[in-house]
Design a protein around this motif. Structure first.
Motif, PDB file in Angstrom:
ATOM      1  N   LEU A   1     -85.068  11.326  31.395  1.00 36.78           N
ATOM      2  CA  LEU A   1     -85.893  11.413  32.595  1.00 36.78           C
ATOM      3  C   LEU A   1     -85.287  10.642  33.761  1.00 36.78           C
ATOM      4  N   LEU A   2     -84.778   9.444  33.494  1.00 35.59           N
ATOM      5  CA  LEU A   2     -84.238   8.598  34.549  1.00 35.59           C
ATOM      6  C   LEU A   2     -82.742   8.781  34.759  1.00 35.59           C
ATOM      7  N   GLY A   3     -82.149   9.715  34.052  1.00 36.25           N
ATOM      8  CA  GLY A   3     -80.732  10.022  34.253  1.00 36.25           C
ATOM      9  C   GLY A   3     -79.800   8.895  33.872  1.00 36.25           C
ATOM     10  N   GLN A   4     -80.126   8.176  32.799  1.00 40.12           N
ATOM     11  CA  GLN A   4     -79.289   7.045  32.416  1.00 40.12           C
ATOM     12  C   GLN A   4     -77.933   7.455  31.858  1.00 40.12           C
ATOM     13  N   GLY A   5     -77.791   8.727  31.547  1.00 45.03           N
ATOM     14  CA  GLY A   5     -76.499   9.193  31.056  1.00 45.03           C
ATOM     15  C   GLY A   5     -75.536   9.593  32.166  1.00 45.03           C
ATOM     16  N   ILE A   6     -76.001   9.523  33.426  1.00 44.19           N
ATOM     17  CA  ILE A   6     -75.152   9.881  34.565  1.00 44.19           C
ATOM     18  C   ILE A   6     -74.239   8.703  34.908  1.00 44.19           C
ATOM     19  N   GLU A   7     -72.941   8.913  34.872  1.00 42.60           N
ATOM     20  CA  GLU A   7     -71.988   7.821  35.087  1.00 42.60           C
ATOM     21  C   GLU A   7     -71.854   7.457  36.564  1.00 42.60           C
ATOM     22  N   ASP A   8     -71.886   8.423  37.457  1.00 42.67           N
ATOM     23  CA  ASP A   8     -71.753   8.152  38.884  1.00 42.67           C
ATOM     24  C   ASP A   8     -72.983   7.397  39.393  1.00 42.67           C
ATOM     25  N   GLU A   9     -72.776   6.225  39.993  1.00 39.10           N
ATOM     26  CA  GLU A   9     -73.895   5.381  40.411  1.00 39.10           C
ATOM     27  C   GLU A   9     -74.752   6.039  41.477  1.00 39.10           C
ATOM     28  N   LYS A  10     -74.134   6.647  42.468  1.00 39.30           N
ATOM     29  CA  LYS A  10     -74.895   7.281  43.536  1.00 39.30           C
ATOM     30  C   LYS A  10     -75.760   8.419  43.009  1.00 39.30           C
ATOM     31  N   ALA A  11     -75.192   9.246  42.158  1.00 41.03           N
ATOM     32  CA  ALA A  11     -75.953  10.360  41.588  1.00 41.03           C
ATOM     33  C   ALA A  11     -77.092   9.840  40.717  1.00 41.03           C
TER      34      ALA A  11
END
Length: 694
Positions: free
Chosen positions: A422-432
């Motif tokens: 839900l919170l996108g913790q798997g997204i590596e790019d900080e801005k995204a």
């Protein structure tokens, strides 16, 4: 040594190439069906059946011949062009011999012109429609049972007025069920209810009465009836149709009574069973049989099915054999580890995924999670893997996620399963990742599961319907869960606090511009506590305090924003106000936000006291979360500007006029301007004068 010579293959042998099969895609939405105008008919050279027959007859003009080697071959007496011309001629003769051939051909030509909406002027369209209705008037039944001519009637419904539409419906009212079961006629029914008014819908829907069981199992009629049930039918009509799931006697009662006669529209199964307890077993057996039949056929996407399943489940007594068997029926759609191809038991689960996105279905899933064992909850939640984001955006499915956080004792599993996606913790790019976080916590729907561990069932977070489901689940949880609610909440905050504190720290300037963002800041600083992110919380508190930098009398300052002012007051107070006890519930551990805010606003404290955010200064003097040193220093600064406070309290003075001008320039509506112009003095300034006098 001599041998036997291999026989050569015939010269004319050609390898047969198999044609790829094509699969027709069936649309499953009522609106999509209503918008389907079909493909072009080209030059109307003939029907498919005629063309096939003509082709068969055309091949009779060939002769079989044999070559010198004895191999058989085919020789055509005519060329290919001549054969095709003959086929077209035969098809044309067959078509001309059919009844109403001329009028159907002309209607198709009109349809070809009308369907090009952007190419037909309005006046010409009216003339074409008028001509079309002169053709089809009294002959509608001759058009609707063929795949090509039925599109002509759909086109007529689309561009006609209500009186003309009613004429078509009156001609077809005895054929509605037949059309629904037709591969092409069902689209006409969709067009009727979408383009027609409530009077036309009241003609179509009663045709389902007494035939629900047969139609819901029909491959063509099932989805169109369910879409009409969900999107078009009134509350009373839905209840009448749903009653047919309770037994044959209800269906016969609907069938024998005319549509104009008022029918019993009570679909509450518990009430029906209470009124007729002697019929409890046959009613429950019939309903269970219909439900089980569709579940076994994997036809689990129907809203009517979900409504019936919820009514059936609510009528069962908890702890009984029927109650347990129904829960097992729901779980039976989920593959076990042995059945799953991946070996993790994550297969299947279409039933739960379909249920989650309807009103009745989501409530049923929530109740299943509440009544289930620890193992059951784990298995059910696994069905929603990779669909958490979609569920959080849905008005119904979001409560499944809330229940998935509220009832399991294994908060490590549930928190990681839901919050990670839900919170996108798997997204590596900080801005995204921060963009995703900010979008989730400021959206009306997705913020509910994201902020639930912080605010619980707060009125500003959940509507009344969601709160009722949560209260129902919490009541069941008392008997099925071993972990205390406060320990469950603390465990969830360990997962939730770090990402929320990060977005407040790095996106405070963006969040403060919206009321939802201000609520996120308040709840995060007050309630988000984690042993791993103590330093990050302190940094986030300092970042929010820096938002108040500058002269509050200047345009664009947050002192003129109502939501930001309420946020700062809440943070200075150290907790949320409880209307029941008329007191502020201080957060634990103490926030002590005033120690970060006072140095920032100290230079302009008097201006703050005379601004629309004067109650932020009032909180500095009243809150128990403010240290004595800060309170004393604030009072000393206010006493020096007492004259300005008096002018502000009376609605006069240069500071007040400057603030009023800024507020007036920022006002975006006449209503707000009138409020500014009609304001008589600053209420916060009056309270401060009283406290300074004391």
């Amino acid at each position: 040594m001599g041998g036997i010579k291999r026989k050569e293959a015939p010269n004319g042998a050609v390898k047969e190439v198999k044609k790829q099969k094509t699969v027709e895609h069936k649309k499953s939405k009522l609106d999509a069906a209503a918008e389907d105008d079909g493909d072009s008919f080209g030059d109307f050279s003939g029907d498919e059946d005629d063309a096939k027959k003509a082709h068969t007859e055309g091949t009779n003009d060939t002769k079989v011949a044999a070559d010198s080697n004895g191999a058989k071959g085919f020789k055509l007496e005519t060329t290919s062009a001549e054969a095709h011309a003959k086929q077209r001629a035969v098809a044309k003769e067959r078509r001309a011999a059919k009844p109403n051939a001329d009028v159907i051909l002309r209607s198709k030509q009109l349809w070809e012109r009308l369907r090009r909406k952007s190419h037909v002027p309005r006046e010409e369209r009216k003339e074409l429609i008028t001509e079309l209705f002169t053709i089809i008037n009294g002959r509608v039944r001759d058009f609707v049972f063929k795949h090509d001519s039925v599109r002509v009637i759909q086109c007529a419904l689309k561009y006609s007025n209500q009186e003309q539409r009613r004429m078509i419906v009156d001609e077809l009212k005895d054929d509605i069920r037949t059309l629904m079961q037709s591969r092409y006629g069902k689209f006409l029914i969709a067009k009727m209810v979408v383009e027609g008014d409530q009077g036309i819908r009241n003609v179509v829907v009663p045709e389902f009465y007494g035939h629900v069981k047969r139609l819901i199992n029909h491959p063509e009629a099932s989805w169109i009836m369910d879409d009409i049930y969900r999107q078009v039918a009134t509350t009373q009509q839905k209840a009448i149709m749903l009653r047919e799931w309770y037994g044959t006697e209800f269906a016969l009662a609907n069938r024998d009574v005319s549509a104009s006669t008022s029918l019993d529209s009570n679909a509450d199964l518990r009430k029906i069973l209470a009124d007729t307890p002697e019929k409890r077993k046959p009613i429950l057996d019939h309903c269970n049989q219909m439900i089980n039949s569709l579940v076994q056929k994997k036809m689990t996407g129907f809203t009517m099915l979900h409504d019936a399943m919820l009514q059936y489940f609510l009528a069962l007594q908890p702890g009984t054999e029927e109650h347990t068997e129904f829960l097992e029926l729901l779980k039976g759609d989920i593959e076990t580890k042995a059945e799953s191809k991946d070996g993790d038991g994550s297969g299947g689960g279409d039933l739960f995924r379909n249920l989650a996105f309807t009103k009745s279905g989501s409530r049923l899933v929530c109740l299943s999670l509440a009544w289930g064992s620890a193992k059951d909850r784990k298995v059910i939640l696994r069905c929603f893997k990779d669909t958490v984001e979609m569920m959080a955006s849905d008005a119904n499915a979001k409560m499944v996620l809330v229940t998935g956080l509220d009832v399991p004792d294994d908060v490590k599993m549930s928190g990681k399963a839901i919050f990670h996606e839900l919170l996108g913790q798997g997204i590596e790019d900080e801005k995204a990742r921060l963009d995703r976080l900010e979008q989730v916590v400021t959206n009306l729907s997705t913020r509910v599961p994201a902020l639930f561990p912080l605010a619980g069932g707060a009125k500003w977070l959940m509507n009344d319907q969601d709160k009722l489901i949560l209260d129902e689940v919490d009541e069941i949880r008392k008997t099925t869960s071993k972990k205390a609610p406060e320990f469950r909440r603390k465990g969830l905050l360990e997962h939730l606090s770090p990402p929320l504190q990060e977005v407040v720290l790095k996106r405070a300037e963006s969040l403060v511009k919206t009321s939802f963002g201000c609520q996120v800041i308040s709840e995060t600083l007050l309630e988000a506590n984690s042993e791993q992110s103590v330093e990050q919380k302190v940094a986030a508190k300092e970042a929010v305090a820096q938002l108040a930098v500058g002269d509050p009398s200047e345009a664009g300052h947050i002192a003129h924003d109502t939501a930001a002012s309420r946020m700062l007051k809440t943070l200075v107070s150290g907790g949320s106000f409880d209307p029941a006890t008329k007191t502020t519930q201080l957060a634990e551990p103490r926030l002590e936000f005033a120690s970060a805010l006072f140095p920032v606003i100290k230079e302009y404290l008097v201006q703050w006291a005379c601004s629309p955010s004067s109650f932020v200064v009032v909180a500095l003097l009243e809150s128990e979360d403010v240290s004595e040193g800060v309170r004393k220093e604030a009072k000393d600064a206010l006493r020096k500007g007492k004259k300005n406070l008096e002018k502000a309290a009376n609605g006069s003075g240069e500071v007040v006029k400057a603030v009023a001008q800024v507020a007036d320039s920022d006002a975006k509506s006449k209503k707000k301007k009138k409020k500014v112009e009609g304001a008589k003095g600053n209420a916060g300034a009056r309270i401060l004068l009283e406290k300074l006098g004391a």
